[in-house]
Design a protein around this motif. Sequence first.
Motif, PDB file in Angstrom:
ATOM      1  N   TYR A 124      70.493  49.066  88.958  1.00 35.63           N
ATOM      2  CA  TYR A 124      69.098  48.652  89.033  1.00 35.63           C
ATOM      3  C   TYR A 124      68.196  49.869  89.206  1.00 35.63           C
ATOM      4  O   TYR A 124      68.647  50.943  89.614  1.00 35.63           O
ATOM      5  CB  TYR A 124      68.883  47.711  90.227  1.00 35.63           C
ATOM      6  CG  TYR A 124      69.935  46.640  90.371  1.00 35.63           C
ATOM      7  CD1 TYR A 124      69.835  45.452  89.664  1.00 35.63           C
ATOM      8  CD2 TYR A 124      71.036  46.821  91.215  1.00 35.63           C
ATOM      9  CE1 TYR A 124      70.807  44.466  89.786  1.00 35.63           C
ATOM     10  CE2 TYR A 124      72.005  45.845  91.335  1.00 35.63           C
ATOM     11  CZ  TYR A 124      71.893  44.668  90.619  1.00 35.63           C
ATOM     12  OH  TYR A 124      72.855  43.710  90.735  1.00 35.63           O
ATOM     13  N   GLN A 137      71.074  39.560  96.625  1.00 35.36           N
ATOM     14  CA  GLN A 137      70.248  38.466  97.130  1.00 35.36           C
ATOM     15  C   GLN A 137      70.845  37.991  98.442  1.00 35.36           C
ATOM     16  O   GLN A 137      72.056  37.772  98.550  1.00 35.36           O
ATOM     17  CB  GLN A 137      70.211  37.299  96.135  1.00 35.36           C
ATOM     18  CG  GLN A 137      69.338  36.143  96.602  1.00 35.36           C
ATOM     19  CD  GLN A 137      69.271  35.003  95.591  1.00 35.36           C
ATOM     20  OE1 GLN A 137      69.782  35.114  94.482  1.00 35.36           O
ATOM     21  NE2 GLN A 137      68.629  33.917  95.978  1.00 35.36           N
ATOM     22  N   SER A 157      59.548  47.038  93.624  1.00 32.23           N
ATOM     23  CA  SER A 157      59.978  46.223  92.486  1.00 32.23           C
ATOM     24  C   SER A 157      61.419  46.595  92.174  1.00 32.23           C
ATOM     25  O   SER A 157      61.900  47.669  92.563  1.00 32.23           O
ATOM     26  CB  SER A 157      59.093  46.473  91.255  1.00 32.23           C
ATOM     27  OG  SER A 157      59.307  47.773  90.748  1.00 32.23           O
ATOM     28  N   THR A 212      64.238  46.432  88.836  1.00 27.94           N
ATOM     29  CA  THR A 212      64.533  46.149  87.442  1.00 27.94           C
ATOM     30  C   THR A 212      66.037  46.087  87.241  1.00 27.94           C
ATOM     31  O   THR A 212      66.764  46.979  87.695  1.00 27.94           O
ATOM     32  CB  THR A 212      63.942  47.248  86.526  1.00 27.94           C
ATOM     33  OG1 THR A 212      62.518  47.193  86.591  1.00 27.94           O
ATOM     34  CG2 THR A 212      64.388  47.057  85.089  1.00 27.94           C
ATOM     35  N   CYS A 224      63.222  41.437  86.101  1.00 28.23           N
ATOM     36  CA  CYS A 224      62.515  42.234  87.102  1.00 28.23           C
ATOM     37  C   CYS A 224      62.084  41.347  88.267  1.00 28.23           C
ATOM     38  O   CYS A 224      61.929  40.133  88.122  1.00 28.23           O
ATOM     39  CB  CYS A 224      61.316  42.947  86.490  1.00 28.23           C
ATOM     40  SG  CYS A 224      60.052  41.841  85.827  1.00 28.23           S
ATOM     41  N   PHE A 225      61.901  41.982  89.405  1.00 30.81           N
ATOM     42  CA  PHE A 225      61.518  41.292  90.630  1.00 30.81           C
ATOM     43  C   PHE A 225      60.467  42.123  91.362  1.00 30.81           C
ATOM     44  O   PHE A 225      60.468  43.343  91.277  1.00 30.81           O
ATOM     45  CB  PHE A 225      62.721  41.103  91.559  1.00 30.81           C
ATOM     46  CG  PHE A 225      63.846  40.294  90.973  1.00 30.81           C
ATOM     47  CD1 PHE A 225      63.999  38.957  91.296  1.00 30.81           C
ATOM     48  CD2 PHE A 225      64.754  40.874  90.098  1.00 30.81           C
ATOM     49  CE1 PHE A 225      65.036  38.205  90.765  1.00 30.81           C
ATOM     50  CE2 PHE A 225      65.793  40.134  89.553  1.00 30.81           C
ATOM     51  CZ  PHE A 225      65.931  38.801  89.880  1.00 30.81           C
ATOM     52  N   GLU A 226      59.589  41.446  92.072  1.00 27.91           N
ATOM     53  CA  GLU A 226      58.662  42.098  92.982  1.00 27.91           C
ATOM     54  C   GLU A 226      58.924  41.563  94.382  1.00 27.91           C
ATOM     55  O   GLU A 226      59.204  40.365  94.547  1.00 27.91           O
ATOM     56  CB  GLU A 226      57.213  41.826  92.579  1.00 27.91           C
ATOM     57  CG  GLU A 226      56.827  42.362  91.216  1.00 27.91           C
ATOM     58  CD  GLU A 226      55.385  42.042  90.869  1.00 27.91           C
ATOM     59  OE1 GLU A 226      54.503  42.262  91.726  1.00 27.91           O
ATOM     60  OE2 GLU A 226      55.143  41.552  89.748  1.00 27.91           O
ATOM     61  N   ALA A 227      58.856  42.443  95.369  1.00 28.39           N
ATOM     62  CA  ALA A 227      59.181  42.003  96.725  1.00 28.39           C
ATOM     63  C   ALA A 227      58.305  42.699  97.760  1.00 28.39           C
ATOM     64  O   ALA A 227      57.839  43.825  97.550  1.00 28.39           O
ATOM     65  CB  ALA A 227      60.647  42.283  97.028  1.00 28.39           C
ATOM     66  N   VAL A 280      60.954  37.981  97.806  1.00 22.47           N
ATOM     67  CA  VAL A 280      60.582  38.029  96.403  1.00 22.47           C
ATOM     68  C   VAL A 280      59.302  37.235  96.180  1.00 22.47           C
ATOM     69  O   VAL A 280      59.211  36.057  96.549  1.00 22.47           O
ATOM     70  CB  VAL A 280      61.712  37.485  95.514  1.00 22.47           C
ATOM     71  CG1 VAL A 280      61.282  37.450  94.045  1.00 22.47           C
ATOM     72  CG2 VAL A 280      62.974  38.333  95.675  1.00 22.47           C
ATOM     73  N   GLU A 305      57.595  37.678  92.955  1.00 20.12           N
ATOM     74  CA  GLU A 305      57.566  37.444  91.510  1.00 20.12           C
ATOM     75  C   GLU A 305      58.954  37.739  90.945  1.00 20.12           C
ATOM     76  O   GLU A 305      59.650  38.641  91.437  1.00 20.12           O
ATOM     77  CB  GLU A 305      56.535  38.347  90.808  1.00 20.12           C
ATOM     78  CG  GLU A 305      55.101  38.159  91.271  1.00 20.12           C
ATOM     79  CD  GLU A 305      54.494  36.861  90.778  1.00 20.12           C
ATOM     80  OE1 GLU A 305      54.981  36.304  89.773  1.00 20.12           O
ATOM     81  OE2 GLU A 305      53.508  36.399  91.406  1.00 20.12           O
ATOM     82  N   ALA A 306      59.343  36.984  89.920  1.00 17.24           N
ATOM     83  CA  ALA A 306      60.627  37.218  89.244  1.00 17.24           C
ATOM     84  C   ALA A 306      60.498  36.776  87.796  1.00 17.24           C
ATOM     85  O   ALA A 306      59.847  35.770  87.508  1.00 17.24           O
ATOM     86  CB  ALA A 306      61.760  36.463  89.941  1.00 17.24           C
ATOM     87  N   GLU A 307      61.131  37.538  86.889  1.00 18.58           N
ATOM     88  CA  GLU A 307      60.966  37.254  85.460  1.00 18.58           C
ATOM     89  C   GLU A 307      62.182  37.724  84.672  1.00 18.58           C
ATOM     90  O   GLU A 307      62.723  38.810  84.934  1.00 18.58           O
ATOM     91  CB  GLU A 307      59.717  37.966  84.944  1.00 18.58           C
ATOM     92  CG  GLU A 307      59.487  37.848  83.452  1.00 18.58           C
ATOM     93  CD  GLU A 307      58.343  38.706  82.970  1.00 18.58           C
ATOM     94  OE1 GLU A 307      58.194  38.843  81.737  1.00 18.58           O
ATOM     95  OE2 GLU A 307      57.605  39.257  83.815  1.00 18.58           O
TER      96      GLU A 307
END
Length: 250
Positions: free
Chosen positions: A14, A34, A63, A65, A112-115, A133, A135-137
Motif C-alpha cells: 500500500y 482493517q 489516505s 492506496t 483508496c481510503f481516507e481516514a 475510515v 471515504e472508500a472507493e
Amino acid sequence: MDPNSFYKIPCGMYIVSTAYDGKLNGQIANAVVQVTAEPPKIMVSLNKQNLTCQLCQKSGVFSMTVLEKDTPMTFIGRWGFKSGRDTDKFDGVGYRMGKNGSPIVLDHAIACFEAKVTASLDAGTHLVLVGQVTEAEIIRDEEPMDYVYYRTVKKGLTSRFAASYQAKPKEEGAGREAQGAGVAPAAPMSVPPLAAPARYRCNACGYVYDPALGIPDAGIKPGTAFEGLPADWRCPVCGAGKDRFTALPG
C-alpha cells in the motif's frame, strides 16, 4: 526463533499518504489491516523516523492506496526507498486531494481510503495509527499486489524502516552442497560452457540485478547483461547509478 515465519503472515502493498502545512508525502507500507467494521477502522504501522509518520502525527489524517499486482518496481522504489526530505515523491505522479486533505495516489491504484486518526500506539521503532475510515472507493477491479508476490516474483526488497524488515541473509550459494553428491562425475567436456552473465548488487539498497530475469516491466529483456544496460540506467528500487553496483561472485 525462525524470522522467516513472519513472512507467512499475509499482507499487502500500500501507499500511505498525508499532508501538513503544504507538504505532501507518502510511503510504501505493508503493515495495514482493517480492525473494526462498525465504525470501519484501519490500522497502519509507520516507522517513527519516516517523514510520513511525522506528518501524520501533525495532520491527524491519512489516505491509503491499494496497489495493483503488476505495479512496476520503479514505482514502488519511489515510495519505499526514497525520502520525501530529499525528493518530491508526487512529482509526475497522478493523484488527487482527498476530502480529509490527504493526497490520494491514483497511479497503479485499485482502491483508496481516507481516514482520520483516532488512536495511536507507541510500538518502539514504529507508531501504530488507528484511523476511522471516512471515504472508500474501488478505482479498478484488479488483483492487488501482496507481499509474497512482491518478494518472490518481483524480487523486491524490504526497506530497513519497514515493520517487516530483516537483516539480509548471506548471498545464496555460499556453502551450498553440490548436487549429485556421491555420484560419479561426468566425463569432462571438450568445450567448457560459457559462464552466465554476472549478477550485480546495488550497494545503496541491496537490490540484485539478475541478467537471466531482466526487468520486463521496464523494457529490459531477460538475458541482458549488466554491461549492456544504458550508461544512465539506474537502480529500479532506489535510483542509484550503475557505478554503485558490485558484481556478485558466480
